[in-house]
Write an enzyme that holds these catalytic residues in place. Structure first.
Site, PDB file in Angstrom:
ATOM      1  N   GLU A   1      29.112  24.957  35.561  1.00 11.40           N
ATOM      2  CA  GLU A   1      28.432  26.258  35.503  1.00 11.40           C
ATOM      3  C   GLU A   1      27.494  26.326  34.294  1.00 11.40           C
ATOM      4  O   GLU A   1      27.853  25.915  33.190  1.00 11.40           O
ATOM      5  CB  GLU A   1      29.472  27.380  35.373  1.00 11.40           C
ATOM      6  CG  GLU A   1      28.814  28.753  35.266  1.00 11.40           C
ATOM      7  CD  GLU A   1      29.793  29.857  34.890  1.00 11.40           C
ATOM      8  OE1 GLU A   1      30.579  30.260  35.762  1.00 11.40           O
ATOM      9  OE2 GLU A   1      29.765  30.303  33.730  1.00 11.40           O
TER      10      GLU A   1
ATOM     11  N   TYR B   1      41.408  35.684  40.043  1.00 13.76           N
ATOM     12  CA  TYR B   1      41.928  35.786  38.667  1.00 13.76           C
ATOM     13  C   TYR B   1      43.394  35.386  38.626  1.00 13.76           C
ATOM     14  O   TYR B   1      44.273  36.183  38.989  1.00 13.76           O
ATOM     15  CB  TYR B   1      41.731  37.225  38.152  1.00 13.76           C
ATOM     16  CG  TYR B   1      40.268  37.597  38.163  1.00 13.76           C
ATOM     17  CD1 TYR B   1      39.471  37.365  37.055  1.00 13.76           C
ATOM     18  CD2 TYR B   1      39.667  38.103  39.329  1.00 13.76           C
ATOM     19  CE1 TYR B   1      38.113  37.646  37.091  1.00 13.76           C
ATOM     20  CE2 TYR B   1      38.311  38.384  39.373  1.00 13.76           C
ATOM     21  CZ  TYR B   1      37.542  38.157  38.242  1.00 13.76           C
ATOM     22  OH  TYR B   1      36.210  38.415  38.277  1.00 13.76           O
TER      23      TYR B   1
ATOM     24  N   LYS C   1      38.358  40.588  49.856  1.00 11.94           N
ATOM     25  CA  LYS C   1      37.105  39.836  49.681  1.00 11.94           C
ATOM     26  C   LYS C   1      37.012  38.704  50.718  1.00 11.94           C
ATOM     27  O   LYS C   1      35.949  38.415  51.233  1.00 11.94           O
ATOM     28  CB  LYS C   1      37.009  39.275  48.249  1.00 11.94           C
ATOM     29  CG  LYS C   1      36.870  40.363  47.192  1.00 11.94           C
ATOM     30  CD  LYS C   1      36.400  39.828  45.847  1.00 11.94           C
ATOM     31  CE  LYS C   1      37.489  39.606  44.852  1.00 11.94           C
ATOM     32  NZ  LYS C   1      37.014  39.440  43.465  1.00 11.94           N
TER      33      LYS C   1
ATOM     34  N   THR D   1      24.676  31.388  36.657  1.00 17.46           N
ATOM     35  CA  THR D   1      25.150  32.769  36.585  1.00 17.46           C
ATOM     36  C   THR D   1      23.987  33.757  36.762  1.00 17.46           C
ATOM     37  O   THR D   1      22.816  33.382  36.687  1.00 17.46           O
ATOM     38  CB  THR D   1      25.849  33.061  35.238  1.00 17.46           C
ATOM     39  OG1 THR D   1      24.873  32.928  34.207  1.00 17.46           O
ATOM     40  CG2 THR D   1      27.000  32.107  34.983  1.00 17.46           C
TER      41      THR D   1
ATOM     42  N   ALA E   1      24.495  40.834  35.110  1.00 19.13           N
ATOM     43  CA  ALA E   1      24.696  42.104  35.822  1.00 19.13           C
ATOM     44  C   ALA E   1      23.532  43.046  35.565  1.00 19.13           C
ATOM     45  O   ALA E   1      22.920  43.023  34.487  1.00 19.13           O
ATOM     46  CB  ALA E   1      26.000  42.740  35.366  1.00 19.13           C
TER      47      ALA E   1
ATOM     48  N   HIS F   1      42.879  40.417  37.315  1.00 26.40           N
ATOM     49  CA  HIS F   1      41.644  40.876  36.659  1.00 26.40           C
ATOM     50  C   HIS F   1      42.023  41.856  35.543  1.00 26.40           C
ATOM     51  O   HIS F   1      42.986  42.620  35.685  1.00 26.40           O
ATOM     52  CB  HIS F   1      40.726  41.546  37.697  1.00 26.40           C
ATOM     53  CG  HIS F   1      39.414  41.994  37.125  1.00 26.40           C
ATOM     54  ND1 HIS F   1      39.166  43.313  36.826  1.00 26.40           N
ATOM     55  CD2 HIS F   1      38.308  41.310  36.784  1.00 26.40           C
ATOM     56  CE1 HIS F   1      37.931  43.410  36.331  1.00 26.40           C
ATOM     57  NE2 HIS F   1      37.389  42.212  36.299  1.00 26.40           N
TER      58      HIS F   1
HETATM   59  C1  LIG Z   1      33.910  32.324  38.906  1.00 23.27           C
HETATM   60  C2  LIG Z   1      33.343  33.554  38.258  1.00 23.27           C
HETATM   61  C3  LIG Z   1      31.958  33.705  38.165  1.00 23.27           C
HETATM   62  C4  LIG Z   1      31.409  34.855  37.586  1.00 23.27           C
HETATM   63  N1  LIG Z   1      30.036  34.962  37.500  1.00 23.27           N
HETATM   64  C5  LIG Z   1      29.483  36.077  36.967  1.00 23.27           C
HETATM   65  C6  LIG Z   1      28.062  36.233  36.907  1.00 23.27           C
HETATM   66  O1  LIG Z   1      27.292  35.353  37.287  1.00 23.27           O
HETATM   67  N2  LIG Z   1      27.571  37.391  36.396  1.00 23.27           N
HETATM   68  C7  LIG Z   1      28.390  38.401  35.951  1.00 23.27           C
HETATM   69  O2  LIG Z   1      27.874  39.433  35.520  1.00 23.27           O
HETATM   70  N3  LIG Z   1      29.744  38.274  35.989  1.00 23.27           N
HETATM   71  C8  LIG Z   1      30.306  37.144  36.482  1.00 23.27           C
HETATM   72  N4  LIG Z   1      31.674  37.018  36.531  1.00 23.27           N
HETATM   73  C9  LIG Z   1      32.528  38.078  35.942  1.00 23.27           C
HETATM   74  C10 LIG Z   1      32.815  39.200  36.943  1.00 23.27           C
HETATM   75  O3  LIG Z   1      31.629  39.880  37.291  1.00 23.27           O
HETATM   76  C11 LIG Z   1      33.780  40.173  36.269  1.00 23.27           C
HETATM   77  O4  LIG Z   1      35.031  39.577  36.109  1.00 23.27           O
HETATM   78  C12 LIG Z   1      33.905  41.539  36.917  1.00 23.27           C
HETATM   79  O5  LIG Z   1      34.598  42.386  36.009  1.00 23.27           O
HETATM   80  C13 LIG Z   1      34.686  41.561  38.223  1.00 23.27           C
HETATM   81  O6  LIG Z   1      34.005  40.958  39.245  1.00 23.27           O
HETATM   82  P1  LIG Z   1      34.720  40.759  40.688  1.00 23.27           P
HETATM   83  O7  LIG Z   1      33.703  40.222  41.572  1.00 23.27           O
HETATM   84  O8  LIG Z   1      35.971  40.023  40.526  1.00 23.27           O
HETATM   85  O9  LIG Z   1      35.011  42.302  41.021  1.00 23.27           O
HETATM   86  P2  LIG Z   1      35.921  43.008  42.102  1.00 23.27           P
HETATM   87  O10 LIG Z   1      36.493  42.078  43.086  1.00 23.27           O
HETATM   88  O11 LIG Z   1      35.125  44.161  42.607  1.00 23.27           O
HETATM   89  O12 LIG Z   1      37.134  43.546  41.209  1.00 23.27           O
HETATM   90  C14 LIG Z   1      36.907  44.312  40.032  1.00 23.27           C
HETATM   91  C15 LIG Z   1      38.141  45.180  39.743  1.00 23.27           C
HETATM   92  O13 LIG Z   1      38.273  46.193  40.733  1.00 23.27           O
HETATM   93  C16 LIG Z   1      39.478  46.046  41.479  1.00 23.27           C
HETATM   94  N5  LIG Z   1      39.082  46.204  42.885  1.00 23.27           N
HETATM   95  C17 LIG Z   1      38.487  45.294  43.693  1.00 23.27           C
HETATM   96  N6  LIG Z   1      38.242  45.827  44.900  1.00 23.27           N
HETATM   97  C18 LIG Z   1      38.670  47.105  44.856  1.00 23.27           C
HETATM   98  C19 LIG Z   1      38.672  48.171  45.806  1.00 23.27           C
HETATM   99  N7  LIG Z   1      38.174  47.989  47.036  1.00 23.27           N
HETATM  100  N8  LIG Z   1      39.178  49.371  45.420  1.00 23.27           N
HETATM  101  C20 LIG Z   1      39.678  49.548  44.168  1.00 23.27           C
HETATM  102  N9  LIG Z   1      39.705  48.559  43.227  1.00 23.27           N
HETATM  103  C21 LIG Z   1      39.197  47.359  43.566  1.00 23.27           C
HETATM  104  C22 LIG Z   1      40.029  44.661  41.156  1.00 23.27           C
HETATM  105  O14 LIG Z   1      41.438  44.621  41.163  1.00 23.27           O
HETATM  106  C23 LIG Z   1      39.463  44.415  39.765  1.00 23.27           C
HETATM  107  O15 LIG Z   1      40.295  44.951  38.784  1.00 23.27           O
HETATM  108  C24 LIG Z   1      32.267  35.877  37.093  1.00 23.27           C
HETATM  109  C25 LIG Z   1      33.656  35.717  37.173  1.00 23.27           C
HETATM  110  C26 LIG Z   1      34.205  34.566  37.752  1.00 23.27           C
HETATM  111  C27 LIG Z   1      35.692  34.413  37.826  1.00 23.27           C
END
Ligand SMILES: Cc1cc2nc3c(=O)[nH]c(=O)nc-3n(C[C@H](O)[C@H](O)[C@H](O)COP(=O)(O)OP(=O)(O)OC[C@H]3O[C@@H](n4cnc5c(N)ncnc54)[C@H](O)[C@@H]3O)c2cc1C
Length: 292
Positions: free
Chosen positions: A17, A147, A167, A48, A51, A151
């Site tokens: 990455e 995670y 997801k 990456t 946001a 998370h």
């Molecule tokens: C491999 C990897 C690559 C990444 N790349 C980037 C990047 O390029 N740019 C960047 O800005 N960030 C990146 N991140 C960080 C990521 O954006 C953050 O960790 C962010 O806080 C959560 O993203 P997510 O897609 O897991 O969110 P989600 O899956 O939406 O989850 C976020 C939170 O909301 C909760 N949640 C999920 N769905 C729901 C629902 N339907 N209702 C209520 N609660 C819910 C989850 O339990 C979690 O606590 C990356 C993380 C990883 C592991």
């Protein structure tokens, strides 16, 4: 090539990455880092996405260079935080034009240092909503973040797992995990996913340690725990000896990777932090010892 097709014919994969540089000096340094790691022939590299669209142009340029100049398979990340439907489509149309086949979809976090940032009123709140929007509109091989320790904002690990399942239901073809320093977290996540009937590949994320300050700061942000045993080992290193810390980080990550590969992980995804020595050191040793 779609990464899921790659895993049908070649396992384990290695992937690196990168994040776009913030200025010209950083871009020059990053070019050298990428050149040093490209010779290790990764199966794919990922880029990456800041946001709120903060690195949109930098990510685009980097993807173009990796694909066109270095002929590497690229996985583009997409963080949808705060973006409206037109913005989402603008970025993804651009990925299609660049010939990207793999996109990892994350929610993202509020952009740092932009207190006035206002999310688009029609922005989507969760990664599952983004996947639901993207899946029927684009032919990408889509991934989601997982995670192993839950998370950082999650109500509970169980709830987080429910959302991970959502997801997958909404279109994720594979999961890439946050990094962790204890393989048991990854094994538990994989076991829980398999119990739920999720059969898709779960690629572990690896972050070799090279700076204690960075490790501590990131651990707070990303929720990767540091065990007492790891802290003790770090404390026993000669104070301020950067080479000793680098060597320790390579050795520690090597043993983590060995354990993951022996347990059948589909590959290893390295969070390079835009540096080459640690990742190159771990991959070279895995190859020397016949593990890759
Ligand atoms: C491999 C990897 C690559 C990444 N790349 C980037 C990047 O390029 N740019 C960047 O800005 N960030 C990146 N991140 C960080 C990521 O954006 C953050 O960790 C962010 O806080 C959560 O993203 P997510 O897609 O897991 O969110 P989600 O899956 O939406 O989850 C976020 C939170 O909301 C909760 N949640 C999920 N769905 C729901 C629902 N339907 N209702 C209520 N609660 C819910 C989850 O339990 C979690 O606590 C990356 C993380 C990883 C592991």
């Amino acid at each position: 090539m779609k990464v899921t097709e790659r895993w049908l014919t070649k396992k384990p994969t290695i992937s690196f990455e990168f994040f776009p540089a913030r200025n010209a000096e950083g871009a020059e340094k990053l070019t050298r880092v990428i050149d040093q790691l490209a010779v290790m022939e990764p199966d794919f590299v990922s880029v990456t996405f800041g946001a709120g669209g903060s690195t949109r142009e930098g990510s685009r340029q980097m993807i173009a260079r990796l694909k066109n100049d270095l002929k590497l398979e690229v996985m583009a990340y997409f963080a949808g935080f705060g973006l409206g439907p037109e913005d989402i489509q603008g970025v993804l149309d651009n990925y299609l034009d660049l010939g990207v086949a793999n996109v990892l979809v994350v929610r993202g976090d509020p952009p740092h240092g932009q207190p006035d940032f206002k999310p688009h009123p029609a922005s989507l709140p969760h990664a599952s909503d983004l996947l639901e929007f993207i899946r029927p509109r684009y032919p990408f091989c889509l991934g989601a973040a997982g995670y192993p320790e839950g998370h950082i904002e999650a109500e509970s690990k169980e709830k987080d797992l429910e959302y991970l399942q959502l997801k997958v239901d909404k279109g994720a073809d594979y999961i890439i995990t946050n990094y962790f320093y204890d393989n048991r977290y990854y094994f538990d996540l994989v076991a829980s996913c398999r119990q739920l009937g999720l059969k898709i590949p779960i690629l572990p994320g690896i972050m070799p340690i090279f700076s204690i300050k960075m490790m501590e700061n990131l651990a707070k942000l990303c929720g990767a725990s540091i065990s007492g045993d790891l802290r003790q080992k770090l404390a026993s290193l000669p104070a301020g000896d950067k080479q000793a810390l680098l060597n320790f980080g390579i050795d520690f990550a090597f043993h983590q990777c060995k354990g993951l590969l022996e347990a059948g992980a589909p590959g290893l995804h390295f969070y390079t932090m835009d540096r080459s020595p640690s990742t190159a050191g771990v991959v070279a040793r895995l190859r020397r010892e016949g593990l890759l």
